[in-house]
Design a protein around this motif. Structure first.
Motif, short mmCIF file in Angstrom:
data_model
loop_
_atom_site.label_atom_id
_atom_site.label_comp_id
_atom_site.label_asym_id
_atom_site.label_seq_id
_atom_site.Cartn_x
_atom_site.Cartn_y
_atom_site.Cartn_z
N PHE A 56 0.82 -1.21 0.00
CA PHE A 56 0.00 0.00 0.00
C PHE A 56 0.85 1.26 0.00
CE2 PHE A 56 -1.89 3.23 2.89
CZ PHE A 56 -2.84 3.73 2.02
N PHE A 57 1.83 1.34 0.90
CA PHE A 57 2.64 2.55 1.00
C PHE A 57 3.60 2.70 -0.17
CE2 PHE A 57 1.48 2.31 5.56
CZ PHE A 57 0.95 3.58 5.68
N LEU A 58 4.01 1.59 -0.78
CA LEU A 58 4.92 1.69 -1.91
C LEU A 58 4.20 2.04 -3.21
CD1 LEU A 58 7.33 -1.36 -1.33
CD2 LEU A 58 7.80 1.08 -0.95
N LEU A 59 2.95 1.59 -3.34
CA LEU A 59 2.25 1.74 -4.61
C LEU A 59 1.20 2.84 -4.63
CD1 LEU A 59 1.65 -2.03 -5.49
CD2 LEU A 59 3.45 -0.54 -6.36
N LYS A 60 0.83 3.36 -3.47
CA LYS A 60 -0.34 4.24 -3.42
C LYS A 60 -0.18 5.51 -4.25
CE LYS A 60 1.08 6.37 0.96
NZ LYS A 60 1.41 7.69 0.38
N ALA A 118 1.25 5.41 -10.62
CA ALA A 118 0.14 5.53 -11.56
C ALA A 118 -0.86 4.40 -11.38
CB ALA A 118 0.69 5.52 -13.00
N ILE A 119 -0.35 3.18 -11.16
CA ILE A 119 -1.25 2.05 -10.91
C ILE A 119 -1.90 2.17 -9.54
CG2 ILE A 119 -1.36 -0.45 -10.65
CD1 ILE A 119 0.91 -0.68 -12.65
N GLY A 120 -1.10 2.56 -8.55
CA GLY A 120 -1.62 2.66 -7.18
C GLY A 120 -2.70 3.71 -7.02
N TYR A 140 -5.76 2.57 -4.95
CA TYR A 140 -5.83 3.02 -3.56
C TYR A 140 -6.48 4.39 -3.37
CZ TYR A 140 -2.53 -0.75 -2.61
OH TYR A 140 -1.94 -1.97 -2.49
N GLN A 141 -6.56 5.21 -4.41
CA GLN A 141 -7.14 6.53 -4.23
C GLN A 141 -7.81 7.05 -5.51
OE1 GLN A 141 -4.11 9.55 -3.49
NE2 GLN A 141 -2.49 8.07 -3.86
N PRO A 142 -8.69 6.27 -6.12
CA PRO A 142 -9.35 6.74 -7.36
C PRO A 142 -10.23 7.96 -7.14
CG PRO A 142 -10.38 4.73 -6.56
CD PRO A 142 -9.16 4.93 -5.74
N GLY A 157 -5.56 -5.93 6.07
CA GLY A 157 -4.48 -5.39 5.28
C GLY A 157 -4.82 -5.38 3.81
N SER A 158 -5.51 -6.41 3.33
CA SER A 158 -5.88 -6.48 1.92
C SER A 158 -7.24 -5.89 1.63
CB SER A 158 -5.88 -7.95 1.46
OG SER A 158 -6.85 -8.68 2.18
N VAL A 159 -7.90 -5.33 2.65
CA VAL A 159 -9.20 -4.72 2.41
C VAL A 159 -9.07 -3.51 1.50
CG1 VAL A 159 -9.26 -3.05 4.30
CG2 VAL A 159 -11.36 -4.17 3.58
N LEU A 160 -7.83 -3.00 1.36
CA LEU A 160 -7.60 -1.94 0.42
C LEU A 160 -7.75 -2.45 -1.01
CD1 LEU A 160 -4.52 -0.56 2.31
CD2 LEU A 160 -6.79 0.44 2.27
N PHE A 161 -7.76 -3.78 -1.21
CA PHE A 161 -8.00 -4.38 -2.52
C PHE A 161 -9.45 -4.81 -2.68
CE2 PHE A 161 -3.77 -4.76 -4.22
CZ PHE A 161 -2.95 -4.81 -3.12
N GLN A 162 -10.09 -5.26 -1.61
CA GLN A 162 -11.41 -5.85 -1.72
C GLN A 162 -12.21 -5.56 -0.47
OE1 GLN A 162 -11.16 -10.14 -1.88
NE2 GLN A 162 -9.35 -10.15 -0.60
#
Length: 965
Positions: free
Chosen positions: A56-60, A63-65, A69-71, A636-641
């Protein structure tokens, strides 16, 4: 972790015992294995949690993150956008903790806000209980407990209490010589019930207050849905605009029917099926075109990108031109023209893609000619159909089918009021001039016969209507409900098999020593057994329950006949809660302990009460592992689903107080994860305005009731050293507490039920004053012109009552007042308004629809995202963004079946370096106005990735307005 009672002089040679049987396992070995499994579960899920947080902290900020994580920082309309996620983890946490409630409501909707509120409510309930019960009960359970000691029973048998591991902190460790300690458990149980019921009541009162303030806010009162009700089961004599106006005009001032707008629904199933099929074929055509483009794009060549072609910039076709000839000659000519274009497409040998690929690269489809001389694709499900067959290019057939369906759909649009084609249904939308009038009409009985003109629904947003269920009758709803319940029972039985197997595997360490046919597992390393019985079982069960069941429950809710998506979500919640409660709580609690109890009962049947009292509470150990997976793995993965949750905390709070620690940690992590998720990522497409929260709070009583019933049974099972019932007084008090809880629950619901959905009259004056202060002055009100009674039409969707001038249509042409009577005209003018709005929107976003230079991947992706963000910002998201005529047309068509104003699709393919997409657009022109292609705003990169800088060309220009109607 395991608890067994083994007798030193008991033997059994029965077949059943031998099937289960064997000698009891070594106590310390089992305890070590179970404890290792528990610790291994924590270690595995801590690793998953750390990996998810690190990702999360590396990708947020990449461009993909950004999209993951923050559309909501760039992919939504301006009024819903939020600031970017802070790069510093400390600042991110500070931001998560300091988001205001009113900001959450604005950015996340009322359901999003109340979901966060639900997690907070759980923490407020469990954190104080954790502090008290852990402090009080853990020392009582542990000190001078049974442990691994021997005890002599009343019949002289020598018995060893195998209470080891975490079980030494639970109920079953209390020694038979110290049964007076169970009074402490009783007091703690009373505290749990009173505190939980009090907090549930306070949360429900707060829910009512927040919901009423939200519904009466000036911004919400202006929405069409705030003043509209859905009436179902309308008898035939009231299925007309005039009849419904005459019935409901008592709720408007001076019985003025011009203040009412009525939409009587019609059965457009035939039209809806054709639109759905066209949409499916359109997606298949785009997929096939993209496949060919990617095959060609893999080959190196010079760039040959032409300018994008956007049909929105061309002269729009007149869909009604197909019907100029009443005898259908023009319609037949259109069909022949499409057939001729199809034959040309099949035989065309000068298509650009053929210069790069062999003809065999294009997919083929086999057609068979039926008795009606129509060519249809062959199917395994229609094996009996015989006739001449031919193979044709799949693209050509898909193009022709889309064009043919467009002609057929356009042929039906002027006949939307034809009773022979589209009969009236038994439901209607009625829009009042005031919000309070809608609530009064919905709360009062409308018909003198039971079941007629009910149920009625408030706060129905147009985009939430399930149009296929608008014609469901009372009898049909009963039949559908019975079928849904049968299917739901089948799902429960089907899922109970793997659930029982998985929860039994959680006791694998005991099973491999006590079950003879599992002897081959005895040579396995203990860490593998711990891995299987700990994290693996918990993860598999979580996936089994959370991946498929919610979708099935949602299908059942639609089958029941839910008229709106909001109602569908409420029914889905009930189905899913029932499923989780039975499968995850009751079945799991029984199956995780029964595999140990059965061999012991066979060995010593007279000790059944003691065995149950000692072993049933150990099922809490399984939930320790499950909650670890939920808290560390999924938060931790709730940021994905996203997932739904149910806590067994109430049930085991007194039996195993350690459960409260895991519940508190789980919901604390959920609270942080979901605050980020709702604020930066998720926006619910359906908003029940908090009713899901109210249902969830009510469902907490199920856990309280099961806890009370379980404690009654456990108190009655407690035996002292003389094998006598030791806690009958505690059991009687728990029975009284159960009755008091049920009474409090009934009184609470009876007291608050009317306020859950309807607004009280006392809030109307304050709401009107707030609305006046917010935007309304006398000069701002544009009153509709008065019209004589004889000018009112008789159609199901009368436009004459609107404030639109009947002298002009939206496209500027003159019209007779009678022209405004029919639904066909309403749909026609809505399409014209959308076409005009689409031109204006396209003009605003044209400057960002340019091909991008080749930039580094990260920079390019960010630039593409920024262009897409700018394109989205160009669409109107408030009614005030529209002209007066566009706004009126939008409101008049709001509660009309959207299939009646469905626009012809545009096949959207990306631009490519070989120029094949431009050639495909030229090839499609042979189909004329019935098939439109575009490659504007989409690009195929050198790596075969499709980049998009705008929404699809046929996106409705008013798609964002659905949220404000």
């Amino acid at each position: 972790m395991t608890t067994n009672i083994t007798s030193t002089n008991s033997t059994s040679n029965s077949t059943l015992y031998n099937w289960f049987g064997g000698a009891p396992a070594d106590v310390q070995a089992q305890a070590g294995i179970q404890l290792r499994g528990f610790l291994l579960n924590i270690a595995v899920n801590l690793g998953l949690f750390a990996a998810a947080i690190l990702a999360f902290f590396l990708l947020k900020s990449s461009a993909i993150g950004r999209r993951i994580y923050q559309p909501k920082t760039y992919l939504v309309q301006d009024r819903l956008r939020v600031d970017a996620v802070p790069a510093d983890p400390i600042r991110w946490l500070r931001r998560i903790f300091t988001i205001r409630d009113d900001e959450l409501m604005l950015k996340c909707g009322l359901d999003g806000y109340f979901f966060i509120r639900f997690l907070r409510a759980i923490l407020v309930i469990f954190l104080p209980l954790m502090v008290i019960l852990v402090t009080v009960l853990l020392p009582i359970n542990y000190n001078q407990g049974k442990g691994n000691t021997f005890h002599t029973t009343s019949d002289g048998k020598r018995v060893r209490w195998n209470v080891v591991g975490l079980d030494t902190l639970s109920w079953q460790n209390v020694d038979t010589d110290k049964t007076n300690r169970f009074w402490a458990h009783l007091v703690c149980a009373i505290l749990v019930v009173f505190w939980a019921v009090y907090r549930i009541y306070r949360e429900k009162v707060n829910f009512i207050d927040v919901r009423q303030r939200f519904l009466t806010s000036p911004e919400h009162r202006l929405k069409a849905s705030a003043r509209t009700i859905l009436v179902t089961n309308i008898p035939s004599e009231y299925r007309s605009k005039e009849a419904l106006e005459a019935l409901y005009d008592v709720f408007v001032d001076n019985d003025d029917r011009s203040r009412l707008t009525v939409w009587v629904n019609r059965d457009y199933k035939a039209l809806r099926d054709m639109v759905a099929r066209r949409r499916s074929l359109r997606h298949a055509l785009e997929k096939e075109e993209l496949r060919i483009l990617r095959l060609i794009n893999k080959k190196p060549r010079k760039s040959n990108v032409a300018s994008p072609v956007n049909p929105a910039s061309e002269k729009p076709r007149d869909s009604l031109s197909v019907y100029d000839d009443e005898k259908g000659v023009y319609l037949e000519q259109a069909r022949q023209s499409i057939a001729h274009a199809f034959e040309q497409d099949c035989c065309e040998e000068k298509q650009l893609w053929q210069e790069y690929l062999k003809p065999s690269a294009a997919s083929q489809i086999t057609l068979v000619q039926g008795k009606d001389e129509e060519w249809r694709p062959t199917s395994l499900f229609r094996f009996w159909v015989s006739g001449e067959k031919r193979k044709v290019p799949k693209v050509a057939w898909l193009r022709a089918e889309v064009a043919r369906l467009t002609v057929r759909i356009d042929a039906l649009l002027p006949r939307l009021d034809d009773e022979e084609l589209f009969e009236k249904q038994n439901s209607a939308f009625i829009q009042f001039d005031r919000q309070m009038a809608a609530h009064m009409a919905c709360s009062l009985v409308s018909h003198n016969k039971a079941g007629r003109m009910s149920p009625r629904f408030l706060e129905v947003a147009p985009h939430e209507v399930i149009w296929a269920n608008m014609g469901v009758t009372s009898r049909g709803r009963v039949i559908r409900t019975c079928i849904a319940l049968v299917l739901f029972t089948g799902i429960l039985l089907l899922w109970s098999i793997p659930t029982t197997i998985l929860t039994s595997l959680s006791q694998l360490a005991s099973l491999r020593d006590s079950v003879s046919w599992l002897f081959w597992l005895q040579n396995w390393p203990s860490w593998i057994i711990g891995l299987i019985s700990g994290p693996l079982v918990s993860i598999l069960l979580a996936l089994l329950i959370q991946l498929v069941v919610p979708a099935l429950a949602r299908k059942l809710a639609v089958l029941v006949g839910a008229p709106t998506r909001s109602k569908r979500e409420l029914i889905t919640q009930d189905f899913y809660f029932t499923f989780l409660f039975i499968e995850l709580v009751l079945l799991t609690a029984v199956s995780s302990s029964v595999v140990k109890i059965v061999p012991l009962i066979i060995d010593n049947p007279v000790s059944i009460p003691t065995l149950l009292a000692t072993n049933v509470p150990t099922s809490a150990n399984y939930f320790f592992n499950y909650l670890i997976v939920q808290s560390l793995g999924f938060s931790g993965s709730v940021l994905f689903q996203y997932l739904r949750i149910l806590s067994p905390g109430f049930i085991f709070s007194v039996v195993s107080p350690l459960m409260l620690i895991f519940v508190s940690v789980t919901f604390s992590l959920f609270w942080v994860a979901y605050r980020h998720n709702y604020y930066y990522v998720q926006r619910n497409k359906v908003d029940t305005h908090g009713l899901l929260f109210n249902n969830a709070m009510s469902q907490l009583f199920a856990g309280i009731y099961v806890m009370e019933i379980a404690l009654i049974g456990l108190f009655l099972l407690v035996r002292d050293s003389q094998e006598n019932v030791a806690c009958e007084s505690q059991a009687i008090i728990m029975i009284v507490l159960l009755i008091l809880t049920a009474a409090a629950h009934y009184v609470m619901e009876r007291h608050l039920q009317p306020l859950y959905e309807f607004l009280p009259v006392t809030v109307e004056d304050a709401a009107v004053d707030a609305e006046r202060r917010a935007f309304i002055t006398c000069d701002d009100i544009e009153m509709p012109p008065e019209r004589p009674e004889h000018d009112r039409g008789s159609g199901s969707n009368d436009l004459a009552g609107s404030d639109m001038s009947p002298a002009k249509t939206l496209d500027g042409s003159s019209a007779n007042p009678e022209h405004w009577k029919s639904m066909s005209t309403t749909a026609h003018n809505a399409r014209n308004a959308l076409s005009r709005l689409k031109k204006e929107t396209a003009a605003r976003i044209t400057d960002v629809q340019v091909h991008l230079p080749d930039l580094p991947n990260a920079s390019r992706r960010r630039e593409v995202a920024d262009q897409l963000s700018a394109a989205i910002a160009g669409y109107p998201d408030e009614l005030t963004d529209l002209t007066h005529d566009e706004r009126v047309a939008q409101l008049k068509a709001a509660f009309q079946d959207p299939v009646t104003r469905e626009s012809a699709p545009v096949i959207w393919i990306p631009q490519d370096r070989a120029g094949v997409s431009e050639d495909a657009i030229r090839q499609a022109k042979k189909y004329g106005q019935y098939l439109q292609y575009s490659n504007a705003g989409a690009f195929l990169t050198a790596t075969n990735k499709c980049e998009v800088t705008q929404l699809a060309p046929d996106t409705r220009p008013d798609w964002l307005l659905d949220w404000v109607l």
